[in-house]
Scaffold this motif. Sequence first.
Motif, mmCIF file in Angstrom:
data_model
loop_
_atom_site.group_PDB
_atom_site.id
_atom_site.type_symbol
_atom_site.label_atom_id
_atom_site.label_comp_id
_atom_site.label_asym_id
_atom_site.label_seq_id
_atom_site.Cartn_x
_atom_site.Cartn_y
_atom_site.Cartn_z
ATOM 1 N N LYS A 249 0.817 -1.207 0.000
ATOM 2 C CA LYS A 249 0.000 0.000 0.000
ATOM 3 C C LYS A 249 0.856 1.264 0.000
ATOM 4 O O LYS A 249 0.366 2.329 -0.324
ATOM 5 N N TYR A 306 -3.239 -2.676 -2.448
ATOM 6 C CA TYR A 306 -3.455 -1.394 -1.753
ATOM 7 C C TYR A 306 -4.051 -1.554 -0.365
ATOM 8 O O TYR A 306 -4.255 -0.578 0.346
ATOM 9 N N VAL A 307 -4.342 -2.783 0.027
ATOM 10 C CA VAL A 307 -4.793 -3.048 1.392
ATOM 11 C C VAL A 307 -3.618 -3.544 2.235
ATOM 12 O O VAL A 307 -3.633 -3.487 3.453
ATOM 13 N N LYS A 308 -2.593 -4.052 1.559
ATOM 14 C CA LYS A 308 -1.539 -4.762 2.280
ATOM 15 C C LYS A 308 -0.371 -3.866 2.675
ATOM 16 O O LYS A 308 0.269 -3.273 1.808
ATOM 17 N N PRO A 309 -0.071 -3.806 3.974
ATOM 18 C CA PRO A 309 1.143 -3.096 4.396
ATOM 19 C C PRO A 309 2.397 -3.875 3.980
ATOM 20 O O PRO A 309 2.306 -5.054 3.614
ATOM 21 N N LYS A 312 3.071 -7.470 5.050
ATOM 22 C CA LYS A 312 2.253 -8.501 4.398
ATOM 23 C C LYS A 312 2.885 -8.904 3.062
ATOM 24 O O LYS A 312 2.919 -10.084 2.705
ATOM 25 N N ILE B 129 -6.716 -8.831 7.404
ATOM 26 C CA ILE B 129 -6.342 -8.718 5.991
ATOM 27 C C ILE B 129 -6.271 -10.117 5.376
ATOM 28 O O ILE B 129 -6.714 -10.345 4.258
ATOM 29 N N PHE B 152 -14.492 -7.873 -1.561
ATOM 30 C CA PHE B 152 -13.245 -7.291 -1.073
ATOM 31 C C PHE B 152 -13.592 -6.397 0.125
ATOM 32 O O PHE B 152 -13.705 -5.187 0.011
ATOM 33 N N LEU B 154 -12.151 -5.209 2.796
ATOM 34 C CA LEU B 154 -11.316 -4.093 3.236
ATOM 35 C C LEU B 154 -10.903 -3.181 2.083
ATOM 36 O O LEU B 154 -10.356 -2.115 2.303
ATOM 37 N N LEU B 240 -6.421 -0.627 9.432
ATOM 38 C CA LEU B 240 -7.131 -1.306 8.348
ATOM 39 C C LEU B 240 -7.321 -0.447 7.111
ATOM 40 O O LEU B 240 -7.506 -0.957 6.016
ATOM 41 N N HIS B 242 -6.775 2.564 4.057
ATOM 42 C CA HIS B 242 -5.765 2.882 3.052
ATOM 43 C C HIS B 242 -6.410 3.881 2.102
ATOM 44 O O HIS B 242 -7.627 4.130 2.175
#
Lengths: 563, 300
Positions: A249, A306-309, A312, B129, B152, B154, B240, B242
Amino acid sequence: MVNKVRKMITILSAAAVVSTIAACANNTQTSDPTATASAMAPTESQSPEEVKVDPFGKYDPPIEITFVGSISDQFEKTTLTDGVTLEDNVWTKAFLEELGIKVKYKWIAKSPEEYKQKLNLSLASGDIPDVMTLDTAELQSAIKADIIQDVGGIIEQYGIDEVKQNYTTYNFDPYIAAKNDGKIYAVPQMWSVSDNASGILWIRQDWLEKVGMTPPKTMDDVYAISKAFTHNDPDGNNKNDTFGLAISKDYIQDLGGLFYGYNAYPGSWMEKDGQLVNGSILPETKGVLENLAAMYKDGQIDPEFYVKPADKIAQDIASQKHGMMYGFMWNGIYPLQDSRRDNPGADWRPYLIPAADGSVAKPKADSGIAGYYVVNKNFKHPEALVKMMNLLKTLGPKDPNKYSNSADGKELWKLSPVSVPTLEENLHYHKRMNELVKSGETPANAVEQSVFDKVKQWTDKKDETVWGFYRMLGNGGVGEIAQAAIEYYFDNDLWVYNAYRGAPTQTMSDKGSTLSTLESEAFVKIITGQKDIGEFDKFVTEWKKLGGDDITREVNDWYANAK
Amino acid sequence: MNVIKKSKNLSLHLMLLPAMILLIVFSYIPMAGIVIAFQDFIPAKGFLGNQEWVGLKNFELISTNPFVYRVLQNTLIIAFAKILLGLAIPIAFAIFLNEIRSSAYKRTLQTLVYLPHFLSWVLLGGILIDILSPSTGIVNNLLKSLGFNPIFFLGDPKWFQPTVIITDVWKEFGWSTILYLAAITAINPSLYESAKIDGAGRFRQMISVTLPGMSMIIAMLAILSIGNILNAGFDQIFNLYHAGVYETGDIIDTFVYRMGLIDAKFGPAAAVGLFKSIVSLILITVSYYCAYRFADYRIF
């Protein structure tokens, strides 16, 4: 945030192996204090009797300097043992005996958060030490509050060559953010510019071979590899479960290299026709976003990126989902080392970043400044700070085991309240490794020996635990060792710097978060195809209207002044 | 007689003293910091230093921000839903749990549902996630096996709000359940006995004895939680959200946090804090008054 901290920890642990100040051992230039003193013109000296200065002049009677400090549990356990304290150790003894300087601490924090809190409290109460380190914004507010003094020229006047050269290594003015009304209010604490620069394209060699391709020379090659890694089953498990390019992200940060390939520098200020412009709103950036959108549509980018830091994505890399990523010279240690845990065949190699025109890209360098030493307005001996630096650079290399890093893991250099890093130290060791292997000579000192031993552990014994370390700075060339790429960028003078080095301007602090919200929202929607590329022009108009134009004006005013 | 009573009260007052001191030192004295909301605060000059007064500029800076209405709306929706479900579900759960005969089963269940309360959002964020992932997550695998399209949770702005609301309620309802269970045990058993004699069944007992017996604690928790209408849960959202879900997921606290990242902006942060406190104070006062008028509930 967390990822940044994690990255910093990784860098620091990498740097710790290499030691931080012992490294000038190979700086063979001997420093003759008297020669140094007479060789330079005393600039901006405040009293006439200081014309002839002695970089190691001892104070008699001794003077006292107060600092503020920060220690970690780790440091406390390894180094602050057997009665050693920050106020009583080899360094404080040396400062007192050689220079007549007594080191005292106003307070010592036990964590970076506590340090920040106590520093704010000190600043708020006006009860500041004689010397302390500030960041750019704190420096600006200290200048405004009129609590620190002009220290212009003291490095040039009192510093020995080894100290002075830190301030001339790079081709930018390190003092630029410390200037105000013709005075210079801080001594910058220099830092390597390449350690945190996204200058490497990491690619899995085993996957390249599997899909029958060669390392990329142009951007088209990069896209072709990304496509093949996505659709041609590079891991050979007959499942469509791999991606072309690893991004999280924080994609702007992750993809630095891809943007640089097009001379796009989102988020940075670049000079164009004598004016500073923000890279985020330029057509170059638009082009890259368009390409990324195409890659996303084709499934080459994790649809959930775009959700994953970043951590991850690191897990995904460890579970063999990715074969290519833009990144840093230390990525071999983290996260790529993790991908070898389950599959020692994961053969990541560091390459130069290709540019769109088929040449090598110009990567953006780090700021090169870790912080600013400032001196209390009421302190009578600002030059004592430089004398301490001189002693650090002289004693440290002479007896690293006593002053820098002991054989049993004591971080002795941290016992001094001031430090003078050896710039581009990792590169230095990489060059030395190549020399040692070529000439067959033995390492020159203990630190070099330990680096050499680690590298040998990989080259001779294939010890998996040091694979990442070897890929970072072992012996070898571009495509084998990350530092070889860094060397190439230095040799060809390719680094690009953020042209704006001042503190956040008024509009930046008022509107900056609005603009970055606008930007990250627009960019992620363009890449994921929720909006077409036309959204970019809308973003640029909004950006300018909502404060971007004002910021650009302020930044250019600063630039006109600073030049 | 009087002397004894006085000395008895004195020791009680002494016991109250530490709490009062804490309250004064950490809640009342810091209120002086409200002035920062009206200043262009520079930490280096000191709290008592010569700070520049800027009137309502900090409030203006926030209220003229193009994202402020979106952020306020998200905060209200998420916080309101969390408060409502955060009251209803634990109450229902506590009542049903109370009806379970096997005490071993009851205790196990109670422990299991309040365990998530102790997990931090940093940790849960990573877990969510994974389990909510549309491609590999267990929830979507279940949906897919039932013939639905994967969601989806999140990543899709439409689903982000329900997802944070439900996961927050899931994390916290076991914890609040304990309070209600404690209230239930305080109900006089003789009430149940007389209800039984009057021919009330289990369900009737639940409605007519258990629920009224809990009404005081329900009223109190409701009043207290209404003060949180502008707290949509920073920890959770921060871990959570973004850029893809800013439009439905960005709340006041995350918004101010990002503001502070650019520069240490004490003024606007204090202004937002003051605004939140005023809204909370008004809502708590009004709801306390209502509870007194309509449910005859009062603390003093």
